[in-house]
Design a protein around this motif. Structure first.
Motif, PDB file in Angstrom:
ATOM      1  N   GLY A 131       0.815  -1.205   0.110  1.00  0.00           N
ATOM      2  CA  GLY A 131      -0.222  -0.015   0.149  1.00  0.00           C
ATOM      3  C   GLY A 131       0.879   1.113  -0.025  1.00  0.00           C
ATOM      4  N   GLY A 132       2.228   1.171   0.113  1.00  0.00           N
ATOM      5  CA  GLY A 132       3.013   2.366   0.239  1.00  0.00           C
ATOM      6  C   GLY A 132       4.391   2.158   0.862  1.00  0.00           C
ATOM      7  N   SER A 133       5.195   2.915   1.056  1.00  0.00           N
ATOM      8  CA  SER A 133       6.257   2.903   1.629  1.00  0.00           C
ATOM      9  C   SER A 133       6.452   2.767   3.231  1.00  0.00           C
ATOM     10  CB  SER A 133       7.475   3.845   1.128  1.00  0.00           C
ATOM     11  OG  SER A 133       8.559   4.057   1.875  1.00  0.00           O
ATOM     12  N   PRO A 134       7.171   1.921   3.787  1.00  0.00           N
ATOM     13  CA  PRO A 134       7.070   1.841   5.156  1.00  0.00           C
ATOM     14  C   PRO A 134       7.625   3.195   5.862  1.00  0.00           C
ATOM     15  CG  PRO A 134       8.808   0.264   4.539  1.00  0.00           C
ATOM     16  CD  PRO A 134       8.028   0.798   3.273  1.00  0.00           C
ATOM     17  N   GLY A 135       8.221   4.119   5.152  1.00  0.00           N
ATOM     18  CA  GLY A 135       8.864   5.045   5.698  1.00  0.00           C
ATOM     19  C   GLY A 135       8.374   6.471   5.145  1.00  0.00           C
ATOM     20  N   GLU A 136       8.075   6.528   3.738  1.00  0.00           N
ATOM     21  CA  GLU A 136       7.774   7.808   3.318  1.00  0.00           C
ATOM     22  C   GLU A 136       6.077   7.803   3.360  1.00  0.00           C
ATOM     23  OE1 GLU A 136      11.077   7.070   0.511  1.00  0.00           O
ATOM     24  OE2 GLU A 136      10.290   6.109   2.294  1.00  0.00           O
ATOM     25  N   SER A 137       5.413   6.803   3.833  1.00  0.00           N
ATOM     26  CA  SER A 137       3.960   6.876   3.765  1.00  0.00           C
ATOM     27  C   SER A 137       3.428   6.565   5.237  1.00  0.00           C
ATOM     28  CB  SER A 137       3.523   5.322   3.107  1.00  0.00           C
ATOM     29  OG  SER A 137       3.694   5.633   1.490  1.00  0.00           O
ATOM     30  N   GLY A 218       1.856  12.186  16.922  1.00  0.00           N
ATOM     31  CA  GLY A 218       1.092  10.725  16.376  1.00  0.00           C
ATOM     32  C   GLY A 218       1.583  10.585  14.974  1.00  0.00           C
ATOM     33  N   ILE A 219       1.360   9.330  14.454  1.00  0.00           N
ATOM     34  CA  ILE A 219       1.706   8.831  13.072  1.00  0.00           C
ATOM     35  C   ILE A 219       0.535   8.261  12.559  1.00  0.00           C
ATOM     36  CG2 ILE A 219       4.078   8.227  13.804  1.00  0.00           C
ATOM     37  CD1 ILE A 219       3.502   5.350  14.064  1.00  0.00           C
ATOM     38  N   ASP A 220       0.461   8.783  11.082  1.00  0.00           N
ATOM     39  CA  ASP A 220      -0.557   8.341  10.381  1.00  0.00           C
ATOM     40  C   ASP A 220      -0.119   7.659   9.382  1.00  0.00           C
ATOM     41  OD1 ASP A 220      -2.870   8.376   8.959  1.00  0.00           O
ATOM     42  OD2 ASP A 220      -3.360  10.591   8.775  1.00  0.00           O
ATOM     43  N   SER A 221      -0.600   6.349   9.082  1.00  0.00           N
ATOM     44  CA  SER A 221       0.111   5.455   8.388  1.00  0.00           C
ATOM     45  C   SER A 221      -1.073   5.050   7.079  1.00  0.00           C
ATOM     46  CB  SER A 221       0.122   4.034   9.071  1.00  0.00           C
ATOM     47  OG  SER A 221       0.628   3.082   8.242  1.00  0.00           O
ATOM     48  N   GLY A 222      -0.216   5.234   5.906  1.00  0.00           N
ATOM     49  CA  GLY A 222      -0.897   4.625   4.618  1.00  0.00           C
ATOM     50  C   GLY A 222      -0.053   3.473   4.135  1.00  0.00           C
ATOM     51  N   PHE A 223       0.877   2.793   4.898  1.00  0.00           N
ATOM     52  CA  PHE A 223       1.288   1.559   4.946  1.00  0.00           C
ATOM     53  C   PHE A 223       0.664   0.445   5.575  1.00  0.00           C
ATOM     54  CE2 PHE A 223       4.851  -1.202   6.716  1.00  0.00           C
ATOM     55  CZ  PHE A 223       5.185  -1.949   5.719  1.00  0.00           C
ATOM     56  N   GLU A 224       0.036  -0.486   4.550  1.00  0.00           N
ATOM     57  CA  GLU A 224      -0.735  -1.408   5.234  1.00  0.00           C
ATOM     58  C   GLU A 224       0.001  -2.454   5.794  1.00  0.00           C
ATOM     59  OE1 GLU A 224      -4.062  -2.332   2.364  1.00  0.00           O
ATOM     60  OE2 GLU A 224      -3.406  -0.440   1.201  1.00  0.00           O
ATOM     61  N   ALA A 225       0.568  -2.534   6.944  1.00  0.00           N
ATOM     62  CA  ALA A 225       1.397  -3.424   7.699  1.00  0.00           C
ATOM     63  C   ALA A 225       1.660  -2.580   9.021  1.00  0.00           C
ATOM     64  CB  ALA A 225       2.458  -4.101   6.974  1.00  0.00           C
ATOM     65  N   ALA A 226       2.711  -3.322   9.721  1.00  0.00           N
ATOM     66  CA  ALA A 226       2.939  -2.858  11.005  1.00  0.00           C
ATOM     67  C   ALA A 226       3.853  -1.636  10.893  1.00  0.00           C
ATOM     68  CB  ALA A 226       3.662  -3.889  11.767  1.00  0.00           C
ATOM     69  N   SER A 227       3.694  -0.655  11.712  1.00  0.00           N
ATOM     70  CA  SER A 227       4.332   0.643  11.827  1.00  0.00           C
ATOM     71  C   SER A 227       4.535   1.047  13.233  1.00  0.00           C
ATOM     72  CB  SER A 227       3.830   1.932  11.351  1.00  0.00           C
ATOM     73  OG  SER A 227       3.554   1.611   9.871  1.00  0.00           O
ATOM     74  N   LYS A 228       5.871   1.713  13.653  1.00  0.00           N
ATOM     75  CA  LYS A 228       6.115   1.791  15.046  1.00  0.00           C
ATOM     76  C   LYS A 228       7.315   3.064  15.058  1.00  0.00           C
ATOM     77  CE  LYS A 228      10.164  -1.575  15.089  1.00  0.00           C
ATOM     78  NZ  LYS A 228      10.385  -1.698  13.585  1.00  0.00           N
ATOM     79  N   LEU A 229       7.547   3.760  15.763  1.00  0.00           N
ATOM     80  CA  LEU A 229       8.412   4.572  16.385  1.00  0.00           C
ATOM     81  C   LEU A 229       8.493   4.596  17.817  1.00  0.00           C
ATOM     82  CD1 LEU A 229       7.171   7.387  17.169  1.00  0.00           C
ATOM     83  CD2 LEU A 229       7.438   7.871  14.918  1.00  0.00           C
ATOM     84  N   THR A 230       9.602   5.486  18.274  1.00  0.00           N
ATOM     85  CA  THR A 230       9.692   5.701  19.832  1.00  0.00           C
ATOM     86  C   THR A 230       9.961   7.291  19.998  1.00  0.00           C
ATOM     87  OG1 THR A 230      10.613   3.512  20.232  1.00  0.00           O
ATOM     88  CG2 THR A 230      10.589   5.074  21.909  1.00  0.00           C
ATOM     89  N   PHE A 231       8.772   8.020  20.370  1.00  0.00           N
ATOM     90  CA  PHE A 231       9.008   9.264  20.527  1.00  0.00           C
ATOM     91  C   PHE A 231      10.012   9.554  21.772  1.00  0.00           C
ATOM     92  CE2 PHE A 231       4.758   9.253  18.887  1.00  0.00           C
ATOM     93  CZ  PHE A 231       5.000  10.385  17.635  1.00  0.00           C
ATOM     94  N   GLN A 232      11.056  10.447  21.408  1.00  0.00           N
ATOM     95  CA  GLN A 232      11.859  10.821  22.565  1.00  0.00           C
ATOM     96  C   GLN A 232      11.440  12.159  23.366  1.00  0.00           C
ATOM     97  OE1 GLN A 232      15.301   9.871  19.605  1.00  0.00           O
ATOM     98  NE2 GLN A 232      16.132   9.701  21.492  1.00  0.00           N
TER      99      GLN A 232
END
Length: 242
Positions: A131-137, A218-232
């Motif tokens: 559905g898109g890039s795991p980074g740019e989407s 927050g993060i808004d995902s157009g990537f149709e799989a698992a997404s994650k990050l850690t806010f510092q």
């Protein structure tokens, strides 16, 4: 008669001194609270007390899976802790967010706010995905509001009650700051890095009647799989609109 005239002159003189701000004459304070710049800082290495996480932009049929909001250690080679946010997108438009209310503003005053968000990510840039890039989407958002950002259900779809924007664009209460992709371009060798995103222009928001604002990232995902990050960390710089 002479005494009466002297007394009248004395009263007249005192009145004149008071009008001119003479010595030993107190002037009552005027005006309301002073408008000044306000900075709000959240350091998630120190803790996540008062912050709450939630997800939106989905229906019952495509609700997200594996949603996590918790303080975690940063991945090597980074050190310290942060606010880990993760979830699997099944709706093609999943928003994962954390929020907290802050005071210190002048009640009902308007401010121009700027966001600075630092986070840890091991997602490379330039990779393909479902559905898109795991980074740019997967876009990072900052938002501020006088009312609490929370989920509402309309026509079977769960969405946020404020206009924070969506995916690549901002809204009245929020800004798209950038994406989660880091500087690595080797899709087969992810490396954990810190990334900082900042507002390109101010967003105008209004404090509530108690001088408080809700801060959201927050993060808004157009990537149709698992997404994650850690806010510092998150910084909100607010300048009063005069």
């Amino acid at each position: 008669m002479t005494y009466l005239i002297k007394s009248a002159l004395a009263v007249s003189l005192l009145a004149s001194l008071a009008a001119c701000g003479g010595d030993n004459v107190s002037t009552p304070p005027q005006g309301g609270p002073v408008l000044k710049a306000v900075q709000v800082t959240a350091d998630f290495n120190q803790g996540i007390d008062g912050w709450k996480g939630d997800s939106s932009d989905y229906s019952a049929a495509d609700a997200p899976e594996n949603v996590v909001f918790e303080q975690r250690a940063l991945g090597a080679p980074l050190s310290g802790k942060g606010y880990y946010v993760a979830g699997t997108n099944r709706s093609d438009d999943l928003f994962l967010y954390v929020k907290k209310q802050f005071g210190g503003f002048v009640p009902s005053a308007s401010y121009k706010v700027m966001f600075t968000v630092k986070f840890a990510t091991d997602v490379p840039t330039g990779c393909m995905g479902v559905g898109g890039s795991p980074g740019e989407s997967v876009w990072v958002f900052g938002a501020a509001s006088d009312i609490e950002p929370k989920n509402v259900v309309n026509n079977g779809r769960t969405a946020l009650n404020i206009d924070r924007g969506n995916q690549g664009g901002g809204g009245k209460a929020g800004q798209m700051l950038g994406t989660i992709g880091n500087s690595v371009t080797d899709c087969g060798k992810p490396v954990m890095e810190s990334k900082t995103l900042k507002s390109k222009e101010p967003l105008t928001v209004k404090a509530d009647a108690e001088g408080k604002l809700w801060l959201l990232v927050g993060i808004d995902s157009g990537f149709e799989a698992a997404s994650k990050l850690t806010f510092q960390s998150v910084v909100l710089d607010a300048e009063p609109v005069k």
